[in-house]
Design an enzyme around this catalytic site. Structure first.
Site, PDB file in Angstrom:
ATOM      1  N   HIS A  65      -2.664 -14.044  -4.102  1.00 61.44           N
ATOM      2  CA  HIS A  65      -1.226 -14.182  -3.808  1.00 61.44           C
ATOM      3  C   HIS A  65      -0.866 -15.602  -3.354  1.00 61.44           C
ATOM      4  CE1 HIS A  65      -0.473  -9.819  -4.130  1.00 61.44           C
ATOM      5  NE2 HIS A  65      -1.656  -9.688  -3.553  1.00 61.44           N
ATOM      6  N   ASN A 138       2.709  -4.158  -4.256  1.00 57.16           N
ATOM      7  CA  ASN A 138       2.767  -4.850  -5.543  1.00 57.16           C
ATOM      8  C   ASN A 138       3.915  -4.289  -6.377  1.00 57.16           C
ATOM      9  OD1 ASN A 138       0.528  -6.534  -5.122  1.00 57.16           O
ATOM     10  ND2 ASN A 138      -0.914  -5.008  -5.894  1.00 57.16           N
TER      11      ASN A 138
END
Length: 492
Positions: A65, A138
């Protein structure tokens, strides 16, 4: 405590240049030298400070990320769920809570294009009256693996080769050929939704299973879902190449420009709940993160809406230093025995301490906006001034007491200590159902992406055969088509 109370003074409030310690700088253009052409003197403290500060501007990149964009706004309860949870910020319709959200790509580095095929992170920090709540998810409802033991290996497989520093398909398909539970996730990643149009037009999911606890101590397993009011839109492969070649930060730009123009992104929050006493009534394990909960038997329940109406003020302070952890919950929302969630509870806070230091929760973007108190003292970069004499508990000189106990249902646990897989693996059913839900053109695009991945020069016939076998068990026609494209004989 106001998290901004002890924020260091902004460097923009002086009319002239100064050093970090506040001394005036009369020349910020030239180094101190011996004469016009002589060597630079070590006593030029401003030069040394300026270079040393520059050398240390970057902090460790997130291991996953890394590329991300943040925005701020609010969450508002629209439906009564107080019968399911005693969480204060969900206590009644109309209650608003400030939030900050970080969207991200997962595998690729900080400067990578936002058009690459990759899951997208969807992390929300709620600043509630009872402390922060981090819902770290997500844009896809499932995950590749169900046990956190394999997480480092999985990331290594997706990341560039340690030898070539290139992402290589053979590494990915080799690793996951040992993990058929990944098939369901691949029906999302290799589907059209594998490349969202931007951050505004994508779903969000808590992914893991949590537990809601009511005021009377009743527990329900829960899944969280974010649905964008502007709909889900994706980029096809050729479109992604064009967009990425034009602007590699297109999703960040779209988010920032939309908010600046008053076109505020909005998502509706829904939940699915299962009575904790009924978790064994399904052909899958509700704690298995590779499975979705069928909406026809476990319907979505509306909870509220989230609106992002303010861009961040500083990228480093409110994106790079923004830290999430699934362990950060509030009374009324608790963990479950989801194996992946259990490992994330440790790993996320640990990586933040590595990236930002042990006092990362003192940073304004991470600090709670409610009053808070403990005896966690000192450490690297502790910048909050505390003047109390008592730093232990209990004490007759400090009136601070325990908080009121909040509901937590008792549980009796029994079993042997062992490392094992779950009983209800059922790796192929949901993956096949999702594939069959695609229209023919979408099925063909999905198939072609697998053909591309499995025709990497390093992918062996054995690995190809394993994947044909897996997809055949999901859907016989898919397996036959894949075998035909690869020119191999299907095993089933």
């Amino acid at each position: 405590m106001d998290p901004y109370k002890h924020r260091p003074t902004s460097g923009a409030n002086s009319a002239y240049w100064t050093t970090n310690s506040g001394a005036p700088v009369w020349n910020n253009n030239n180094a101190l030298t011996v004469g016009h052409r002589g060597p630079i003197l070590l006593e030029d403290y401003h030069l040394i400070e300026k270079l040393a500060q520059f050398d240390r501007e970057r902090i460790p990149e997130r291991v996953v990320h890394a590329r991300g964009a943040s925005a701020k706004g609010f969450f508002e309860v629209t439906h009564d769920v107080s019968q399911l949870t005693c969480a204060d910020f969900l206590r009644a319709p109309g209650v608003q809570t400030p939030v900050i959200v970080r969207f991200s790509t997962v595998v690729h580095e900080r400067g990578s294009p936002e058009t690459l095929r990759d899951p997208r992170g969807f992390a929300v920090k709620f600043y509630t009256r009872e402390g922060n709540f981090d819902l770290v998810g997500n844009n896809m409802p499932v995950f590749f693996i169900r046990d956190g033991m394999k997480f480092p290996d999985m990331v290594h497989a997706f990341k560039p080769s340690p030898k070539t520093n290139m992402q290589e398909n053979w590494r990915v398909v080799d690793f996951f050929s040992h993990h058929p539970e990944s098939l369901h996730m691949f029906t999302f990643l290799f589907d059209d939704v594998g490349i969202p149009l931007n951050y505004r037009h994508m779903d969000g999911f808590g992914v893991n299973t949590y537990t809601l606890i009511s005021r009377d101590g009743k527990a329900h397993l829960v899944k969280f879902h974010w649905k964008p009011t502007c709909g889900v839109k994706c980029l096809l492969d050729d479109e992604a190449v064009t967009v990425g070649g034009t602007c590699h930060t297109h999703a960040t730009k779209d988010l920032t420009d939309s908010i600046a123009a008053g076109n505020y992104p909005e998502w509706k929050l829904f939940i699915q709940t299962i009575d904790a006493d009924h978790e064994d009534r399904f052909d899958f394990d509700p704690l298995d993160v590779t499975k979705t909960w069928p909406e026809d038997i476990i319907p979505l329940q509306p909870v509220g809406r989230m609106v992002l109406n303010k861009n961040i003020d500083n990228f480093f302070a409110e994106n790079e230093q923004l830290a999430f952890c699934p362990a950060v919950t509030v009374p009324g929302i608790h963990y479950s025995d989801d194996k992946l969630l259990q490992t994330r509870i440790f790993s996320y806070a640990d990586t933040q301490r590595h990236r930002l230091g042990p006092n990362y929760l003192m940073l304004p973007v991470n600090a709670p906006k409610c009053a808070h108190h403990n005896n966690h003292h000192d450490g690297l970069m502790n910048f909050i001034h505390r003047d109390e004499e008592v730093n232990y508990f209990p004490s007759r000189f400090d009136p601070t007491r325990h908080a009121e106990k909040y509901p937590m249902p008792p549980r009796v646990l029994s079993g042997c200590r062992e490392k094992c897989i779950i009983d209800k693996e059922n790796n192929f059913k949901q993956a096949g159902e999702r594939y069959r839900s695609f229209d023919p053109a979408r099925q063909d695009r999905f198939l072609q992406r697998w053909v591309d991945a499995l025709t990497d020069a390093r992918v062996t016939h054995e690995i190809q055969s394993i994947w044909v076998s897996y997809w055949s068990q999901c859907d016989a026609s898919l397996g036959q088509k894949l075998a035909s494209r690869l020119k191999i004989k299907p095993n089933m």
